[in-house]
Design a protein around this motif. Structure first.
Motif, PDB file in Angstrom:
ATOM      1  N   ILE A   1       0.829  -1.204   0.000  1.00 36.20           N
ATOM      2  CA  ILE A   1       0.000   0.000   0.000  1.00 36.20           C
ATOM      3  C   ILE A   1       0.867   1.260   0.000  1.00 36.20           C
ATOM      4  CG2 ILE A   1      -1.665   1.334   1.381  1.00 36.20           C
ATOM      5  CD1 ILE A   1      -2.824  -1.355   2.345  1.00 36.20           C
ATOM      6  N   LEU A   2       2.003   1.184   0.705  1.00 43.30           N
ATOM      7  CA  LEU A   2       2.856   2.359   0.845  1.00 43.30           C
ATOM      8  C   LEU A   2       3.763   2.613  -0.363  1.00 43.30           C
ATOM      9  CD1 LEU A   2       3.958   2.184   4.600  1.00 43.30           C
ATOM     10  CD2 LEU A   2       2.230   3.652   3.559  1.00 43.30           C
ATOM     11  N   LEU A   3       3.902   1.623  -1.236  1.00 39.53           N
ATOM     12  CA  LEU A   3       4.798   1.797  -2.395  1.00 39.53           C
ATOM     13  C   LEU A   3       4.458   3.026  -3.234  1.00 39.53           C
ATOM     14  CD1 LEU A   3       5.671  -1.730  -3.835  1.00 39.53           C
ATOM     15  CD2 LEU A   3       7.229   0.019  -2.971  1.00 39.53           C
ATOM     16  N   PRO A   4       3.200   3.240  -3.611  1.00 31.84           N
ATOM     17  CA  PRO A   4       2.894   4.448  -4.397  1.00 31.84           C
ATOM     18  C   PRO A   4       3.241   5.731  -3.640  1.00 31.84           C
ATOM     19  CG  PRO A   4       1.074   2.872  -4.503  1.00 31.84           C
ATOM     20  CD  PRO A   4       2.006   2.385  -3.440  1.00 31.84           C
TER      21      PRO A   4
ATOM     22  N   ALA B   1       5.709   6.080  -1.575  1.00 35.76           N
ATOM     23  CA  ALA B   1       7.158   6.245  -1.654  1.00 35.76           C
ATOM     24  C   ALA B   1       7.561   6.889  -2.974  1.00 35.76           C
ATOM     25  CB  ALA B   1       7.845   4.888  -1.484  1.00 35.76           C
ATOM     26  N   ASN B   2       6.913   6.504  -4.052  1.00 34.62           N
ATOM     27  CA  ASN B   2       7.219   7.096  -5.359  1.00 34.62           C
ATOM     28  C   ASN B   2       6.881   8.587  -5.403  1.00 34.62           C
ATOM     29  OD1 ASN B   2       8.212   5.025  -7.406  1.00 34.62           O
ATOM     30  ND2 ASN B   2       6.507   3.933  -6.496  1.00 34.62           N
ATOM     31  N   GLN B   3       5.850   8.980  -4.646  1.00 36.57           N
ATOM     32  CA  GLN B   3       5.460  10.393  -4.619  1.00 36.57           C
ATOM     33  C   GLN B   3       6.477  11.266  -3.890  1.00 36.57           C
ATOM     34  OE1 GLN B   3       1.489  10.756  -2.969  1.00 36.57           O
ATOM     35  NE2 GLN B   3       0.734   9.040  -4.179  1.00 36.57           N
ATOM     36  N   LEU B   4       7.347  10.639  -3.090  1.00 40.02           N
ATOM     37  CA  LEU B   4       8.321  11.415  -2.331  1.00 40.02           C
ATOM     38  C   LEU B   4       9.218  12.256  -3.236  1.00 40.02           C
ATOM     39  CD1 LEU B   4       9.417   8.758   0.328  1.00 40.02           C
ATOM     40  CD2 LEU B   4       8.115  10.846   0.769  1.00 40.02           C
ATOM     41  N   LEU B   5       9.465  11.777  -4.457  1.00 42.06           N
ATOM     42  CA  LEU B   5      10.346  12.505  -5.375  1.00 42.06           C
ATOM     43  C   LEU B   5       9.763  13.846  -5.789  1.00 42.06           C
ATOM     44  CD1 LEU B   5      11.578   9.578  -7.667  1.00 42.06           C
ATOM     45  CD2 LEU B   5      12.826  10.707  -5.814  1.00 42.06           C
TER      46      LEU B   5
ATOM     47  N   ASN C   1      14.033   2.533   5.749  1.00 43.62           N
ATOM     48  CA  ASN C   1      12.739   1.886   5.976  1.00 43.62           C
ATOM     49  C   ASN C   1      12.217   1.150   4.744  1.00 43.62           C
ATOM     50  OD1 ASN C   1      11.827   1.927   8.598  1.00 43.62           O
ATOM     51  ND2 ASN C   1      10.973   3.975   8.467  1.00 43.62           N
ATOM     52  N   GLY C   2      13.073   0.418   4.071  1.00 40.90           N
ATOM     53  CA  GLY C   2      12.634  -0.370   2.931  1.00 40.90           C
ATOM     54  C   GLY C   2      12.554   0.399   1.628  1.00 40.90           C
ATOM     55  N   VAL C   3      12.744   1.720   1.684  1.00 40.87           N
ATOM     56  CA  VAL C   3      12.711   2.561   0.483  1.00 40.87           C
ATOM     57  C   VAL C   3      14.144   2.864   0.061  1.00 40.87           C
ATOM     58  CG1 VAL C   3      12.031   4.806  -0.460  1.00 40.87           C
ATOM     59  CG2 VAL C   3      10.489   3.574   1.093  1.00 40.87           C
ATOM     60  N   VAL C   4      14.402   2.781  -1.236  1.00 36.41           N
ATOM     61  CA  VAL C   4      15.734   3.068  -1.777  1.00 36.41           C
ATOM     62  C   VAL C   4      15.635   4.206  -2.789  1.00 36.41           C
ATOM     63  CG1 VAL C   4      17.731   2.170  -3.031  1.00 36.41           C
ATOM     64  CG2 VAL C   4      16.432   0.651  -1.514  1.00 36.41           C
ATOM     65  N   PHE C   5      16.345   5.298  -2.529  1.00 36.36           N
ATOM     66  CA  PHE C   5      16.488   6.368  -3.528  1.00 36.36           C
ATOM     67  C   PHE C   5      17.722   6.024  -4.346  1.00 36.36           C
ATOM     68  CE2 PHE C   5      14.340   8.618   0.013  1.00 36.36           C
ATOM     69  CZ  PHE C   5      13.187   9.006  -0.664  1.00 36.36           C
ATOM     70  N   TRP C   6      17.514   5.792  -5.617  1.00 34.03           N
ATOM     71  CA  TRP C   6      18.579   5.285  -6.502  1.00 34.03           C
ATOM     72  C   TRP C   6      18.803   6.282  -7.623  1.00 34.03           C
ATOM     73  CZ3 TRP C   6      21.131   0.354  -6.697  1.00 34.03           C
ATOM     74  CH2 TRP C   6      21.822   0.086  -7.887  1.00 34.03           C
TER      75      TRP C   6
ATOM     76  N   VAL D   1      12.815   5.607  -7.310  1.00 33.96           N
ATOM     77  CA  VAL D   1      12.559   4.880  -6.067  1.00 33.96           C
ATOM     78  C   VAL D   1      12.536   3.387  -6.336  1.00 33.96           C
ATOM     79  CG1 VAL D   1      10.856   4.418  -4.250  1.00 33.96           C
ATOM     80  CG2 VAL D   1      11.313   6.767  -4.956  1.00 33.96           C
ATOM     81  N   LYS D   2      13.308   2.646  -5.558  1.00 35.15           N
ATOM     82  CA  LYS D   2      13.258   1.189  -5.562  1.00 35.15           C
ATOM     83  C   LYS D   2      12.927   0.733  -4.142  1.00 35.15           C
ATOM     84  CE  LYS D   2      16.857   0.782  -9.182  1.00 35.15           C
ATOM     85  NZ  LYS D   2      16.142   0.026 -10.236  1.00 35.15           N
ATOM     86  N   THR D   3      12.891  -0.562  -3.914  1.00 36.11           N
ATOM     87  CA  THR D   3      12.614  -1.084  -2.577  1.00 36.11           C
ATOM     88  C   THR D   3      13.645  -2.153  -2.220  1.00 36.11           C
ATOM     89  OG1 THR D   3      11.080  -2.747  -3.455  1.00 36.11           O
ATOM     90  CG2 THR D   3      10.134  -0.658  -2.748  1.00 36.11           C
ATOM     91  N   THR D   4      13.745  -2.439  -0.921  1.00 40.61           N
ATOM     92  CA  THR D   4      14.607  -3.523  -0.459  1.00 40.61           C
ATOM     93  C   THR D   4      13.749  -4.733  -0.120  1.00 40.61           C
ATOM     94  OG1 THR D   4      14.461  -2.950   1.888  1.00 40.61           O
ATOM     95  CG2 THR D   4      16.158  -1.831   0.591  1.00 40.61           C
TER      96      THR D   4
END
Length: 358
Positions: A225-228, A230-234, A257-262, A273-276
């Protein structure tokens, strides 16, 4: 008459303590210190922490304030790390115990940070839910005496379907039916499992999920649910500034916290944004913070560098999640090997808080 236990009566009092961690007791409302201890035989294990009293007896190490508990834990962990470093033991054993301690503390911190973020997001998602007044509540006849106490409890978490009312020592819990009617679940008889489920409902109900289901599966759903989000953070100016400053320092992978800025330097992509694989936190490995990530593809999942229990160091890599299909390969000339930096979990909570909800 049973004699009170004195410090030194038990063999465990002479075990080597490697680290401590405060654990919240939802039934009693205090923070109980647990310790990672190892005896002459066997592997390090978490257990309740006992400490001597001034009179030489034994008591549990408990705190009623989270800040004080974690401050005490940090101080103790510095002490135990120093004691282990200077302990007159073999170097192989020392390295093994240090590695196992790092792994154990990383797992605890990962869990704490993730659930703190999930709770903050749950409350933000339900921020528009009004706290009901006492007169608005629908109650069964036996729940009627708790009308005022229930309204007071719901003022903080109006979206939950199960909640404790009154003083914690009274061990009273109430639940709401599908019809919206509140009833008494426990009147002086709430047990630890019930208190745990009520605590979890503060997170799960914020995402319209059931806290009584397998907790690992519930949190896996919340991550999706939180993935979208995380993408909005940019899109946030504060995040763009954070990433610009990181890039100026030569940092191209930030993890939190599982979010990767790449930062993808090929193809003019820039930050993405990627994830771990944050749902696999107890796989016998320790995060290798000095390690690098080798990327031979454009997978959206980042496997961070880790150290196996046998001490082997393994570089990180990128790949797709199991249901995503194979990741698009990079051209050999675009293979990258880059270090990463771990950000504070509290920072991510603040960044998520800047995102508006529709």
């Amino acid at each position: 008459m049973t004699r009170a236990m004195k410090w030194g009566d038990s063999k465990r009092d002479f075990d080597t303590v490697l680290a401590v961690w405060p654990t919240y007791d939802p039934l009693h409302g205090f923070w109980e210190m647990h310790e990672l201890a190892v005896s002459q035989v066997g592997a390090p294990k978490w257990r309740d922490r006992r400490i001597p009293t001034p009179e030489g007896f034994v008591k549990m190490d408990r705190h009623f304030d989270a800040g004080a508990a974690f401050a005490a834990g940090a101080s103790l962990n510095e002490r135990y790390a120093s004691e282990l470093q200077h302990s007159p033991i073999g170097e192989d054993l020392r390295r093994s115990l240090q590695l196992k301690t790092r792994k154990a503390l990383q797992a605890k911190e990962r869990l704490r940070s993730e659930e703190a973020l999930m709770l903050a997001e749950a409350r933000r998602r339900k921020a528009a839910v009004p706290a009901p007044s006492a007169s608005e509540l629908q109650l069964t006849a036996r729940a009627e005496p708790f009308r005022g106490a229930l309204a007071e409890a719901l003022s903080a978490y109006p979206y939950v379907t199960g909640i404790r009312v009154g003083e914690l020592r009274e061990r009273v819990a109430m639940g709401k039916s599908y019809e919206g009617v509140w009833d008494v679940l426990a009147n002086g008889s709430l047990h630890k499992r019930g208190a745990t489920l009520i605590e979890r409902s503060k997170i799960a109900s914020g995402f319209d999920l059931n806290p009584t289901e397998h907790w690992g599966e519930v949190k896996a759903k919340i991550r999706q649910i939180l993935l979208p989000r995380a993408n909005q953070l940019l899109q946030l100016a504060s995040v763009r500034r954070l990433l610009d400053e990181a890039l100026a320092r030569g940092e191209r992978v930030l993890v939190c916290n599982g979010v990767v800025f790449w930062y993808e330097q090929h193809g003019q992509v820039g930050w993405q944004v990627k994830t771990t694989n944050s749902d696999q936190s107890d796989d016998g490995t320790t995060l290798w913070t000095e390690g690098t990530i080798v990327s031979a593809n454009h997978g959206r999942l980042v496997i961070l560098p880790f150290i196996k229990e046998n001490g082997e160091h393994v570089k990180g890599h990128t790949r797709n999640a199991p249901n995503d299909g194979p990741a698009k390969p990079r051209h050999p000339s675009q293979y990258v090997e880059i270090p990463f930096k771990v950000l504070s979990g509290d920072l991510m909570i603040g960044l998520f808080g800047e995102l508006p909800y529709e």
